[in-house]
Write a protein that holds these residues in place. Structure first.
Motif, short mmCIF file in Angstrom:
data_model
loop_
_atom_site.label_atom_id
_atom_site.label_comp_id
_atom_site.label_asym_id
_atom_site.label_seq_id
_atom_site.Cartn_x
_atom_site.Cartn_y
_atom_site.Cartn_z
N CYS A 69 45.16 -29.80 -10.28
CA CYS A 69 43.89 -29.51 -9.61
C CYS A 69 43.30 -30.79 -9.02
O CYS A 69 43.19 -31.80 -9.70
N TRP A 98 37.15 -27.40 -5.28
CA TRP A 98 36.20 -26.29 -5.50
C TRP A 98 36.43 -25.11 -4.54
O TRP A 98 35.57 -24.23 -4.44
N CYS A 133 38.45 -22.67 -4.85
CA CYS A 133 38.56 -21.46 -5.67
C CYS A 133 37.17 -20.98 -6.07
O CYS A 133 36.85 -19.79 -5.99
N PHE A 134 36.34 -21.92 -6.48
CA PHE A 134 34.96 -21.62 -6.90
C PHE A 134 34.19 -20.98 -5.74
O PHE A 134 33.49 -19.98 -5.90
N CYS A 182 35.67 -17.24 -4.87
CA CYS A 182 35.74 -16.15 -5.85
C CYS A 182 34.65 -15.11 -5.55
O CYS A 182 33.47 -15.42 -5.57
N ILE A 184 34.42 -17.93 -11.39
CA ILE A 184 34.88 -19.30 -11.55
C ILE A 184 33.65 -20.22 -11.58
O ILE A 184 32.79 -20.15 -10.70
N THR A 185 33.56 -21.01 -12.62
CA THR A 185 32.45 -21.95 -12.74
C THR A 185 33.01 -23.37 -12.67
O THR A 185 34.22 -23.56 -12.79
N ILE A 186 32.13 -24.34 -12.48
CA ILE A 186 32.55 -25.74 -12.45
C ILE A 186 32.03 -26.42 -13.72
O ILE A 186 30.83 -26.36 -14.02
N ARG A 217 35.72 -29.88 -12.74
CA ARG A 217 36.91 -29.03 -12.62
C ARG A 217 36.52 -27.56 -12.82
O ARG A 217 35.58 -27.26 -13.56
N PRO A 218 37.26 -26.63 -12.17
CA PRO A 218 36.92 -25.21 -12.32
C PRO A 218 37.38 -24.63 -13.65
O PRO A 218 38.32 -25.14 -14.27
N CYS A 220 41.65 -16.81 -5.25
CA CYS A 220 41.65 -18.22 -5.62
C CYS A 220 43.04 -18.83 -5.48
O CYS A 220 43.21 -19.96 -5.02
#
Lengths: 301, 411
Positions: free
Chosen positions: A244, A248, A250-251, A254, A259-261, A266-267, A280
């Protein structure tokens, strides 16, 4: 008349499967009728589709309440009360489930009336088509076999319906080959004729309620958090932190906010709210998100 | 002519194509979208020689449809539900222009609460607009009714727009065998549109829908719309005869099913009437003398046909797939009104409200209707309006109310 009800998740191909069987039956000289039902279109959400076939004009319409055959595209639907997979299933209904388990193994886990039969369609699709996409041709082939349609009609119906969707000839051929395999491999259960007694139902006479309850509103505050959609997944995204780059994407992409950070930038995937759309995975520039198939053992989160 | 598997939406698009329309103003809305998508594709690839224009709203779309028809073009358009209501003002306006065109409405229940599945409060809201209303039961009937619609609309005795209604999902997304008539035969049924009172020429300017005040002038012109609509009953019959001669299928303003020897009658319209016929068949197997009357043309109102069909029956149950709050079923009122002076009117009139928002009407619910109708016929009293809504459905409803109002999530 024979009535076939398909249950799938948005994107799995239940609607196209219902059309493949409808077209195949029509090609064999039956009167056929097929239709889907879905709400707000959402990948992964439970959908149903219906095919009726008969030698005489069909007067029934809409949902199939008393199916002769039920085809379940995803075993996780069995445990989702919203999907109503077992509604109207009686001792004579044939119930097909796409599952790695045998009918005997599965019947130990679920309490369903009817004759159970299974085949691991997802695995067959992965091996023969190398893809996680829709399995409509396979579902159509299984349903066609169970109601006694010929392999050649299914073959032709797949060609027509997938061409309608704009698929390339090579992809259609792959689907036909995989479908032929399923047609021959699915354990067949003999159809039994059914006679039902129709009885009046009890109507409820609604009373006036205050507008608080009598209008379509929600007063308890946000409650979508308690609705897990984790059970919708056929496949799950899995993060490999070593690959990774922290972009972000993917974040940002979504659709479910699953998906949170984390504080380290990092997600992290919150699986109860991940419905398995794999958007994602599509957007990840470093292939840090990989795909694992859900099985009955892992899909509980 | 061989049949092919086709949705109601595709059948509607095919009909517009066969009618060789000139102009298609469009605005998409679920569950109508497939109709305009298909026509857009055909206009694009040349299989339909028409101008396809997307408008900014249904209000503009209906204005464009009326204006184009006023120039003498053959016009097709389609909408649904909220879209029909958004065009509402214009429905009355273009009917007053006396411009013939066909509008397809794909029924979808109205907000609020918002939903996607059908009932007929959308199309029946347009009941008094001056549009002729035809309600289809099957995908084949959708295709055939649009062709008949052009013939009726363009007849000099009518010159009104026609709305052909089909149920969202139940027909719009449902495939069943449909025969697509041959283009040359359609041309015989539907000669080119050459209206005497329409069309614009630079040398002969004229105005349409001009302002009138004082009431008397207005009364005269509005009454002309009424007379034109009433004429459509006769014109529909002529069109039905010619349609049957050319295509072998017959559609009357209302359809009787096992009506002749029936004691009690269920009245329905649209696609769920198929389910009603199946229920009648089951009841007949039990020896119950029940028949069905399906209303197909609702404007103009075929009062005489309804009277004849229901004369001398014991009990009649009207199943309205609509609800007029504070009143009940819309078609029930119309049936009751036209039976008032009939000496042999049925002993009992029962009102049921069912299939709202596309709710399924189960075999058991039909059974319940028949029981209540037969009881009422025996007593000589009326019933209803009764909502078709089961105990089991109410248990699910209570669960939703619990989630919406009582469940504490700890936030």
């Amino acid at each position: 008349m024979l009535a076939i009800r398909f249950h799938g998740r948005g994107g799995q191909g239940a609607k196209t499967a219902s059309r493949i069987v409808g077209t195949a039956a029509f090609l064999e000289g039956f009167v056929a009728q097929d239709s889907p039902i879905y709400g707000a279109e959402r990948r992964g959400a439970p959908v149903a589709a219906f095919t009726r076939m008969a030698k005489a004009p069909i007067r029934e319409r809409g949902i199939i309440a008393h199916p002769d055959v039920v085809v379940v595209a995803d075993a996780s639907l069995m445990g989702d009360p919203a999907a109503k997979v077992l509604e109207g299933v009686d001792g004579k209904t044939i119930l097909f489930v796409n599952s790695p388990m045998s009918a005997e193994q599965l019947s130990a886990q679920i309490s369903a009336r009817g004759h159970l039969t299974t085949l691991n369609l997802t695995e067959i699709a992965l091996q023969r088509m190398g893809k996680r996409g829709a399995i409509s041709a396979l579902l159509g082939a299984v349903a066609g076999r169970l109601v006694g349609l010929r392999q050649e009609s299914i073959h032709e119906a797949i060609a027509r319906e997938l061409a309608e969707l704009g698929l390339a000839a090579s992809v259609i051929e792959q689907n036909q080959d995989a479908a032929k395999y399923c047609y021959e491999a699915v354990p067949v259960v003999a159809l039994e004729s059914r006679a039902r007694q129709t009885v009046p139902v009890a109507l409820h006479i609604p009373a006036y309620e205050s507008p608080t309850r009598g209008t379509a509103g929600i007063t308890v505050g946000p409650n979508s958090g308690i609705r897990s959609v984790g059970g919708w997944r056929t496949f799950r995204p899995v993060l490999r932190p070593d690959l990774c780059n922290g972009c972000w994407l993917c974040f940002a992409n979504c659709p479910e906010g699953a998906i949170t950070i984390k504080p380290d930038g990092r997600p992290a995937i919150y699986y109860p709210h991940c419905k398995g759309c794999l958007d994602c995975v599509e957007v990840c520039p470093t292939d840090a998100l990989t795909v694992e198939r859900e099985t009955e053992a892992t899909s509980k989160t | 002519m061989t049949a092919q598997m086709m949705t109601g939406n595709l059948a509607a698009a095919w009909s517009a194509r066969l009618a060789d329309v000139d102009y298609v103003p469009a605005f998409p809305i679920t569950p109508q979208t497939e109709i305009v998508e298909t026509l857009a594709k055909w206009c694009g690839d040349g299989s339909l020689n028409a101008r396809f224009v997307t408008l900014d709203s249904e209000h503009s779309m209906m204005t464009a449809a009326g204006a184009a028809a006023a120039t003498g073009a053959r016009v097709f358009t389609a909408t649904s539900s909220q879209g029909l209501l958004h065009a509402f003002e214009v429905l009355y306006t273009v009917a007053g222009w006396r411009v013939p065109f066909v509008l397809v409405n794909v029924s979808r229940a109205l907000a609020s609460p918002i939903t996607l599945e059908p009932d007929h409060n959308d199309v029946l809201a347009a009941r008094d607009s001056g549009f002729v209303q035809i309600h289809a039961e099957t995908c084949q009937e959708v295709l055939d009714s649009i062709l008949m619609g052009y013939r009726i609309a363009e007849d000099a005795r009518v010159c009104l727009p026609v709305v052909v209604n089909l149920d969202g999902f139940i027909l719009s997304f449902t495939r069943e065998p449909v025969v697509v008539p041959d283009q040359e035969t359609v041309k015989q049924f539907l000669p080119p549109f050459r209206p005497a009172h329409l069309g614009f020429k630079a040398s002969a300017p004229h105005a349409l829908g001009t302002a009138v005040t004082g009431g008397a002038t207005y009364s005269y012109f509005r009454h002309q719309i009424h007379l034109a609509s009433v004429n459509a009953l006769r014109v529909h019959e002529e069109a039905a005869v010619e349609f049957e001669r050319l295509f072998g299928r017959r559609y009357d303003v209302a359809e009787g099913y096992r009506l002749e020897d029936a004691e009690d009658v269920l009245v329905m319209s649209n696609a769920y009437a198929s389910k009603g016929k199946a229920a009648v068949d089951r009841a007949r197997e039990e020896g119950r003398k029940i028949g069905l009357l399906r209303l197909r043309v609702i404007r103009p109102w075929p009062a005489e046909v309804v009277r004849r069909a229901l004369r001398g029956k014991r009990a009649v149950a009207v199943l309205d797939q609509n609800l007029s709050p504070g009143q009940g079923g819309i078609l029930f009122q119309e049936i009751a009104a036209c039976l008032y002076h009939e000496p042999l009117r049925p002993r009992s009139l029962c009102s049921f409200i069912g299939g709202l928002g596309g709710k399924n009407i189960s075999e058991g619910e039909f059974c319940t209707i028949f029981e209540q109708m037969e009881d009422a016929g025996g007593r000589g009293t009326g019933v209803g309006p009764v909502l078709l809504y089961t105990e089991a459905e109410h248990r699910d409803m209570e669960q939703l109310q619990f989630l919406a109002h009582e469940l504490r999530t700890g936030r």
